[in-house]
Enzyme design. Structure first.
Site, mmCIF file in Angstrom:
data_model
loop_
_atom_site.group_PDB
_atom_site.id
_atom_site.type_symbol
_atom_site.label_atom_id
_atom_site.label_comp_id
_atom_site.label_asym_id
_atom_site.label_seq_id
_atom_site.Cartn_x
_atom_site.Cartn_y
_atom_site.Cartn_z
ATOM 1 N N CYS B 164 -0.417 -9.911 -6.541
ATOM 2 C CA CYS B 164 0.352 -9.226 -7.574
ATOM 3 C C CYS B 164 0.292 -9.925 -8.927
ATOM 4 O O CYS B 164 0.933 -9.490 -9.886
ATOM 5 C CB CYS B 164 1.782 -9.048 -7.094
ATOM 6 S SG CYS B 164 1.777 -8.171 -5.498
ATOM 7 N N HIS B 304 8.870 -10.680 -13.403
ATOM 8 C CA HIS B 304 8.141 -10.151 -12.250
ATOM 9 C C HIS B 304 9.102 -9.307 -11.400
ATOM 10 O O HIS B 304 8.773 -8.193 -11.005
ATOM 11 C CB HIS B 304 7.546 -11.303 -11.433
ATOM 12 C CG HIS B 304 6.657 -10.856 -10.326
ATOM 13 N ND1 HIS B 304 5.514 -10.138 -10.550
ATOM 14 C CD2 HIS B 304 6.739 -11.004 -8.973
ATOM 15 C CE1 HIS B 304 4.923 -9.865 -9.384
ATOM 16 N NE2 HIS B 304 5.650 -10.378 -8.424
ATOM 17 N N GLU B 315 12.720 -16.489 -9.150
ATOM 18 C CA GLU B 315 12.216 -16.371 -10.523
ATOM 19 C C GLU B 315 13.295 -16.751 -11.536
ATOM 20 O O GLU B 315 13.009 -17.433 -12.527
ATOM 21 C CB GLU B 315 11.722 -14.940 -10.796
ATOM 22 C CG GLU B 315 11.150 -14.806 -12.210
ATOM 23 C CD GLU B 315 10.654 -13.400 -12.533
ATOM 24 O OE1 GLU B 315 10.969 -12.467 -11.767
ATOM 25 O OE2 GLU B 315 9.957 -13.249 -13.556
ATOM 26 N N LYS B 336 9.963 -2.831 -13.195
ATOM 27 C CA LYS B 336 9.658 -2.324 -11.847
ATOM 28 C C LYS B 336 10.798 -1.444 -11.316
ATOM 29 O O LYS B 336 10.601 -0.686 -10.368
ATOM 30 C CB LYS B 336 9.399 -3.476 -10.869
ATOM 31 C CG LYS B 336 8.049 -4.156 -11.065
ATOM 32 C CD LYS B 336 7.761 -5.162 -9.946
ATOM 33 C CE LYS B 336 6.445 -5.902 -10.163
ATOM 34 N NZ LYS B 336 6.584 -6.995 -11.159
ATOM 35 N N HIS B 341 6.403 -1.180 -7.811
ATOM 36 C CA HIS B 341 5.544 -2.369 -7.884
ATOM 37 C C HIS B 341 4.074 -1.966 -7.737
ATOM 38 O O HIS B 341 3.638 -1.571 -6.660
ATOM 39 C CB HIS B 341 5.954 -3.349 -6.779
ATOM 40 C CG HIS B 341 5.317 -4.699 -6.881
ATOM 41 N ND1 HIS B 341 4.315 -4.985 -7.780
ATOM 42 C CD2 HIS B 341 5.545 -5.851 -6.201
ATOM 43 C CE1 HIS B 341 3.951 -6.251 -7.641
ATOM 44 N NE2 HIS B 341 4.691 -6.797 -6.695
ATOM 45 N N PHE B 402 1.315 -13.124 -3.715
ATOM 46 C CA PHE B 402 1.130 -13.743 -2.401
ATOM 47 C C PHE B 402 -0.058 -14.693 -2.482
ATOM 48 O O PHE B 402 -1.086 -14.371 -3.085
ATOM 49 C CB PHE B 402 0.826 -12.677 -1.337
ATOM 50 C CG PHE B 402 2.023 -11.891 -0.877
ATOM 51 C CD1 PHE B 402 3.304 -12.182 -1.310
ATOM 52 C CD2 PHE B 402 1.851 -10.852 0.028
ATOM 53 C CE1 PHE B 402 4.410 -11.452 -0.868
ATOM 54 C CE2 PHE B 402 2.943 -10.106 0.477
ATOM 55 C CZ PHE B 402 4.213 -10.407 0.034
#
Lengths: 82, 415
Positions: B164, B304, B315, B336, B341, B402
């Site tokens: 991502c 994010h 975050e 988002k 996403h 990831f």
């Protein structure tokens, strides 16, 4: 059931149009697949396999390189059906 | 060749769950709309998927691409081409030496639709029916390769793959191509077309997705106490980056300066974020320092913030760790909440949003927050947009993937 030359030509023109977007009217017996219609070898493979399914014939890989023009392909398919 | 050339943004393009263009997408954000809907695919019921909704493209590809383009490109490349054409036109289709024109377009998952439909074809119909373009369609560099073909870009076509963070990393790669003198103009972004049952199956087995099937539009709720996972979405975001001298010489409209890049990796866990945010905060600090900025210069972060219970807090901790007291001087939003996403396209699309926030001096509000999580120690923009100050300002976009990938990008207003 065997198809006429005109039926095979029209069928091929549809297959070529589906693969490349080329106007079916451009697909004429005297046209070269590579020089006139700008069809590359990958597209040609797809056209061959789709033609096999549509016309109930088998076009061996060795034979594909001999099919320079649309007319060559039409005659090969017609001969295979006979 | 200078190695510290300034890089500016001159073109924007996107296709997203909110709209078929960046303009319609931005309008959707400002209207506080959600692009998330219940899916109508037969395969949702066929596989008894526990999640029945997603953010699918607002404008179907057959409204913008030809039948042959759709046939010969995986959806991931189709979306990239749509966004790249818009961005290129928006930049005024710059005249540039093809050997000085580059491409960097990332994807998280790549040609999953082609891979699996061709695998089905092989099993059901045999090798001769497999599409001769199967490999060039399924490969992850298919989007960048197709965009380079479409634009005649010969300075290099790159594909960053970092889950991502892919889209943001590709923008960083593009800026470095210009800074190092390898190119004058680079078309950069991210694309994803992973609304496929295998992706839902994999993500649900990880318990990563929201299961709020009865209310898709409110499922993506970053920073709300009741958040329960992210919402799958698809699309592409692409920008045109240019050296400042190249852009000025042709009188281009400049949206913002691409100012700084920060990248790091956690080496902590293959999917979980490092809870203290050490790696993420290092990326943010680098992105500020490499732009020649100080923490106090950053007035806004497009976070994010995917709407997962753990990630959103990690975050927030990382931002405070990177910025200290300067955190209180910046407002933070989670777009988002509206787009869902977009995985490998998310960082790119949110890069575009950050650029537009600087350009228009407005930060779209995060939607779906009814009870702000007290663990989020940030000035969250919700219940109405926020106006950004006049004068020279800077903003940041965070993306994490990831694998432990952290990417932070900083942009400056341009005048």
């Amino acid at each position: 059931m065997a198809s006429t030359e005109q039926e095979i030509l029209e069928g091929l023109a549809e297959i070529v149009n589906e693969e490349t977007g080329l106007d079916p009217a451009e697909v004429q017996l005297d046209k070269s697949f590579t020089d006139d219609l700008d069809i590359d070898s990958l597209s040609m493979m797809t056209i061959v396999v789709n033609a096999e399914e549509r016309f109930g014939v088998r076009i061996p890989d060795d034979e594909v390189k001999n099919l320079t023009t649309v007319g060559d392909a039409v005659r090969f398919i017609q001969g295979s059906q006979g | 060749m200078s190695t510290d050339r300034r890089v500016v943004v001159t073109g924007l393009g996107a296709t997203t769950p909110l709209g078929g263009t960046i303009t319609s997408t931005w309008e959707g954000l400002l209207a506080g709309r959600s692009g998330v809907r219940t899916m109508s695919h037969d395969w949702v019921a066929e596989h008894e998927l526990p999640v029945t909704f997603a953010g699918e493209l607002a404008q179907p590809v057959d409204e913008v691409l030809t039948r042959v383009e759709i046939r010969r490109m995986d959806p991931s490349a189709q979306y990239a081409i749509i966004a790249a054409r818009e961005a290129w036109a928006d930049a005024g289709a710059p005249e540039v030496d093809p050997e000085r024109l580059g491409v960097a377009i990332g994807t998280g998952i790549g040609g999953v639709w082609t891979l699996l439909t061709q695998w089905d074809t092989l099993k059901e119909k045999g090798v001769r029916r497999v599409f001769p373009l199967a490999v060039p369609m399924l490969m992850p560099n298919s989007p960048s390769g197709n965009v380079s073909l479409a634009l005649g870009a010969r300075a290099g076509a790159h594909t960053t793959v970092s889950a991502c963070a892919s889209g943001a990393e590709s923008m960083g790669t593009a800026a470095e191509m210009i800074r190092s003198g390898r190119a004058d103009v680079v078309v950069a972004g991210g694309t994803e077309a992973a609304i496929h049952p295998i992706c839902f199956a994999g993500f649900t087995q990880m318990q990563a997705l929201s299961t709020r099937n009865d209310s898709p539009e409110t499922a993506s709720r970053p920073w709300d106490t009741s958040r329960d996972g992210f919402v799958m979405a698809e699309g592409a975001g692409v920008i045109v980056l240019e050296s400042e001298e190249h852009a000025r010489a042709r009188g281009a409209r400049i949206y913002a300066e691409f100012a700084g890049i920060g990248m790091s990796s956690d080496a902590y866990h293959i999917t979980a974020p490092e809870p203290e945010g050490a790696g993420a905060s290092r990326a943010m600090k680098q992105a500020v320092a490499s732009a020649g900025l100080t923490p106090a210069d950053i007035v806004h972060i497009n976070a994010h913030a995917t709407s997962t219970p753990v990630g959103d807090v990690a975050e927030s901790n990382a931002i405070r760790r990177a910025f200290g007291n300067a955190t209180d001087g910046m407002c933070v939003t989670a777009t988002k909440s509206m787009t869902g996403h977009l995985l490998g396209a998310a960082g790119a699309l949110e890069g575009l949003f950050t650029i537009l926030s600087l350009h228009h001096r407005i930060v779209p509000a995060t939607i779906n927050i009814t009870d702000l999580d007290p663990q989020i120690a940030l000035d969250v923009v919700h219940q109405g947009h926020r106006t950004l100050p006049q004068g020279d300002i800077a903003a940041m976009n965070n993306s994490f993937g990831f694998g432990g990938h952290n990417v932070a990008l900083t942009f400056k207003s341009y005048s």
